[in-house]
Motif scaffolding. Structure first.
Motif, PDB file in Angstrom:
ATOM      1  N   VAL A  96      17.456 -14.900 -53.542  1.00  0.00           N
ATOM      2  CA  VAL A  96      16.733 -16.216 -54.009  1.00  0.00           C
ATOM      3  C   VAL A  96      17.545 -17.683 -53.779  1.00  0.00           C
ATOM      4  N   SER A  97      18.936 -17.543 -53.817  1.00  0.00           N
ATOM      5  CA  SER A  97      19.442 -18.845 -53.719  1.00  0.00           C
ATOM      6  C   SER A  97      19.584 -19.256 -52.089  1.00  0.00           C
ATOM      7  N   GLU A  98      19.318 -18.287 -51.165  1.00  0.00           N
ATOM      8  CA  GLU A  98      19.210 -18.785 -49.883  1.00  0.00           C
ATOM      9  C   GLU A  98      18.096 -18.855 -49.390  1.00  0.00           C
TER      10      GLU A  98
ATOM     11  N   GLY B 298      14.536 -27.072 -55.084  1.00  0.00           N
ATOM     12  CA  GLY B 298      14.428 -26.570 -56.455  1.00  0.00           C
ATOM     13  C   GLY B 298      13.488 -25.384 -56.858  1.00  0.00           C
ATOM     14  N   PRO B 299      13.356 -24.733 -58.036  1.00  0.00           N
ATOM     15  CA  PRO B 299      12.443 -23.992 -58.197  1.00  0.00           C
ATOM     16  C   PRO B 299      11.066 -24.029 -58.032  1.00  0.00           C
TER      17      PRO B 299
ATOM     18  N   ALA C  15      13.736 -15.332 -50.482  1.00  0.00           N
ATOM     19  CA  ALA C  15      12.693 -14.817 -51.391  1.00  0.00           C
ATOM     20  C   ALA C  15      12.522 -16.064 -52.341  1.00  0.00           C
ATOM     21  N   LEU C  16      11.375 -15.918 -53.168  1.00  0.00           N
ATOM     22  CA  LEU C  16      11.067 -16.897 -54.227  1.00  0.00           C
ATOM     23  C   LEU C  16      10.952 -16.107 -55.249  1.00  0.00           C
ATOM     24  N   LEU C  17      11.698 -16.807 -56.585  1.00  0.00           N
ATOM     25  CA  LEU C  17      11.123 -15.978 -57.742  1.00  0.00           C
ATOM     26  C   LEU C  17      10.208 -16.831 -58.566  1.00  0.00           C
TER      27      LEU C  17
ATOM     28  N   VAL D  13      20.168  -9.487 -48.325  1.00  0.00           N
ATOM     29  CA  VAL D  13      19.202 -10.446 -47.968  1.00  0.00           C
ATOM     30  C   VAL D  13      18.182  -9.888 -47.020  1.00  0.00           C
ATOM     31  N   ALA D  14      18.587  -9.360 -45.977  1.00  0.00           N
ATOM     32  CA  ALA D  14      17.684  -8.665 -45.105  1.00  0.00           C
ATOM     33  C   ALA D  14      16.900  -7.604 -45.637  1.00  0.00           C
TER      34      ALA D  14
END
Length: 752
Positions: free
Chosen positions: A304-306, A124-125, A309-311, A261-262
């Motif tokens: 973010v979905s993969e 989750g977030p 990276a984190l938001l 993504v990369a």
């Protein structure tokens, strides 16, 4: 710094003639006006390539290479995640015991394992400041149990990545080996990677770094996702794009999710080289757009979905209902005058975990200390009543936290001072065990050892040169301190920040959640007066009757190198009695006609000529040794044997295996300001050729000039760029999350 009127510095003497003294010229304030010195790429906030910042303040050790085969040179300080170093085999097997650097790397791998466990369980977030849970918490408990002498649970041992056992302290007469690198890739893995690289037209020399970065399955991963090549330090997006086109042909494009993504991860990695632990989402989108991504917004969402990276988004307070409003009434419109919410940030998991762990650890120390009334000065009273205290001041102010630790020991407390550089530890302090290096403390090779719970057996710890503390090292340190331990972070906030990502000291100061004690003790003499003025943006003319400050004007980089060699080898030793081996040269970057490489080559030829038969080094060479990313250790070459190259450092004798000499050693007569930040030498020569102007800033000048104890020579070829940099170019701000995390955890009720 303007050149005073009058003659120029004397020409170099002919062979056999006595060397000319450096001409005494003192700095004068700039009165000519002029424009601001150009800002380094990336300072405005957008994620820029670290290679473009070669020689600049925050990335001078993180320079990239021009070709696909270039992994970063490991001798610098700025890289925080260089993978090119792991290419060789492990350390010297015949060494008597592990070194502090070996244990430090083991601790870092331990910390990274917890990051991977946390990333695997995340569904989750991310909530800023959330405590560790699940596998990460279990692994942390297991690590502390092992430190206390118990066995780790079998399930965790089987699930976690293999880690070396906790090293025992080496016998006093043992010669430590250099840290053991990650296990070398197998021959089969390397062969597979070479085959994929050949199909894509990439140089075979990348096989080792690729296998080290991507693991045993590197060949398959690279064939499926060619942009994974960006995981190797020094590889640029256009090179990865060419490699992908050669492998995939028409099956890829600029909007390929693998590419976007990369690129997102690469932009965040490049930002970390400049000290950021996160970037605004807008900056990441702008960086993606510069690299031809058609839909940066979708690219960020994909990353973010993969989980690449984190938001992070600060939560806005819920609007309150107006007084007297009945059910069914119309809600009041938001206040249009209210300021905008904090922009969302993107970050990598490793730095997110480090900042959250550090913030929670500092909050734990604040909340668990038993407040006491201590007699003494302001610093001593603050430390008695609080778990975290910040102390600021220049070089002379270092004596105050040292005195605090001594007073605490007189009270019967277990108190210790930790410094970053072994050269700052005197023989008496080393013998008494009152001052140790931070690396040795964390590695367990110095200091009080661990208590029954696996924590450092301390009641008070003073960390000197705290601005050099990066966020990951800070998290490991605070995690090792027991409840109720007092922590004093001391240092000069005007110096360059840490080589690694984060701004621990600056963020803690800005958060205003603990006592901040500013020293009133000024640095003495003309050098102290000069550096103090630089700290407030003024390059003042100072009286230097003993030639404490000397200006040597030069016209070009070639003359700068020539005059520098003359100063180090002849003029400074003769005029001030300082041996050439105790003079350090500080320049803006590694590259260029007057960078560390060119200067070290010229200084070696003059001071210690030789064939360089030990991997380019000879006995007596000064070296800068990087046992871990972001950390530089000064040493002298003693010789070589079957085990590798032998160095004498402040921590004793070290053996560097031959396969690790090239990536981890540089000659060390000339350093960058980041490499020199924690050191002090009797005499310093600061080299400022004309092409150095874009890399100058107030913190760079403050740091470089402040390394001199008795004498400073400035080889000056930047004209008015120097006073402009001091007056107009402050340190670029670093984007981090530690300050708001600390404020959320420790701000008193009612405080903003």
């Amino acid at each position: 710094m303007t050149e005073p009127s009058g003659g120029t510095a004397p020409e170099a003497p002919e062979d056999g003639a006595p060397p000319a003294e450096p001409e005494e010229k003192t700095p004068a304030p700039d009165t000519t006006g002029g424009t601001t010195a150009p800002e380094r790429d990336g300072e405005a906030g957008g994620p820029e390539e670290a290679e473009e910042a070669d020689g600049a303040e925050d990335a001078d050790e993180a320079e990239g290479t021009g070709g696909t085969g270039g992994a970063d040179e490991a001798g610098g300080d700025g890289g925080t995640g260089s993978t090119g170093k792991a290419e060789g085999a492990g350390g010297a097997e015949g060494a008597a015991g592990p070194s502090e650097a070996e244990a430090e790397l083991a601790a870092q791998r331990e910390f990274r394992a917890r990051i991977e466990a946390r990333k695997a369980e995340k569904s989750g977030p991310v909530v800023g400041g959330a405590k560790l849970s699940g596998a990460a918490a279990d692994l942390l408990a297991a690590v502390r149990a092992v430190e206390g002498g118990a066995a780790a649970p079998r399930a965790l041992v089987e699930d976690a990545a293999p880690e070396p056992p906790r090293p025992a302290a080496a016998p006093a007469d043992a010669r430590p080996a250099a840290p053991v690198a990650a296990p070398a890739p197998t021959a089969g893995a390397l062969a597979g990677v070479r085959e994929v690289l050949a199909r894509g037209g990439a140089p075979e020399t990348l096989a080792g770094p690729v296998a080290a970065a991507l693991g045993e399955q590197a060949a398959g991963l690279l064939a499926e996702d060619p942009w994974q090549l960006l995981a190797v330090a020094g590889v640029r997006p256009e090179q990865a794009d060419g490699f992908a086109r050669a492998l995939l042909g028409g099956a890829c494009g600029p909007d390929d999710p693998r590419r976007t993504v990369a690129l997102t991860v690469w932009l965040l990695d490049q930002a970390a080289l400049r000290g950021h632990t996160a970037l605004t989402a807008d900056d990441v989108r702008a960086g993606l757009a510069r690299h031809g991504v058609p839909d940066p917004e979708a690219a960020v969402e994909t990353a973010v979905s993969e989980g690449a990276a984190l938001l992070f988004q600060e939560e806005e307070p819920e609007p309150s209902e107006p007084d007297g409003e009945e059910d069914g009434g119309t809600a009041e419109e938001p206040d249009a005058a209210a300021g905008p919410a904090e922009p969302p940030l993107l970050g990598l998991d490793r730095y997110a975990l480090a900042e959250e762990s550090l913030a929670e650890g500092l909050a734990r120390l604040v909340r668990t200390v038993t407040a006491e009334e201590w007699d003494g000065g302001e610093l001593e009273r603050a430390a008695g009543g609080h778990g975290l205290v910040l102390h600021t001041g220049g070089e002379a102010a270092r004596a105050e936290p040292y005195a605090l630790a001594a007073a605490a020991r007189e009270r019967g407390l277990r108190a210790l001072v930790a410094v970053h550089d072994a050269e700052r530890v005197t023989d008496a302090e080393r013998a008494a065990g009152t001052v140790v290096t931070l690396a040795a403390l964390l590695a367990g090779t110095a200091g009080p050892g661990r208590d029954d719970e696996g924590n450092l057996a301390l009641d008070l710890l003073v960390v000197a040169d705290a601005p050099r503390l990066d966020v990951e090292t800070g998290a490991v340190l605070v995690e090792a301190l027991p409840d109720g331990c007092r922590l004093v972070l001391g240092g000069d906030p005007e110096v360059l920040g840490s080589a690694g990502p984060g701004a621990v000291f600056a963020d803690a100061l800005a958060a205003r959640v603990c006592p901040r004690v500013a020293s009133r003790r000024p640095d003495p003499g003309p050098l102290g007066e000069l550096v103090s003025g630089i700290g407030i943006g003024e390059l003042n003319q100072v009286a230097a009757p003993g030639k404490e400050v000397v200006i040597v004007p030069v016209r070009d980089a070639g003359e700068a190198v020539h005059r520098t060699v003359q100063l180090v080898a002849d003029s400074v030793p003769r005029a001030f009695g300082v041996p050439a081996g105790e003079v350090r040269v500080i320049t803006v970057g590694h590259g260029g006609a007057a960078g560390t490489r060119a200067l070290n080559a010229a200084l070696k030829q003059r001071l210690n000529p030789g064939p360089g038969r030990f991997g380019g080094y000879d006995p007596g060479d000064l070296v800068a040794y990087a046992p871990a990313p972001g950390r530089t250790v000064a040493g002298t070459v003693l010789g070589a044997d079957a085990e590798g190259l032998r160095l004498r450092t402040g921590d004793g004798e070290v053996v560097v295996p031959k396969e690790r000499v090239e990536p981890e050693l540089r000659h060390g007569w000339a350093l960058t300001a980041h490499q020199a930040a924690g050191g002090r030498w009797p005499a310093v020569v600061a080299v400022l050729p004309g092409d150095a102007a874009p890399g100058l800033s107030r913190p760079w000048v403050y740091t470089a000039f402040g390394r001199a104890e008795r004498h400073l020579s400035v080889v000056h070829g930047v004209d008015q760029a120097l006073p402009r940099a001091v007056a107009e170019v402050p340190a670029p701000a670093r984007t981090t999350r530690l300050r708001p995390l600390l404020e959320a955890l420790l701000a008193a009720p009612g405080e903003e």
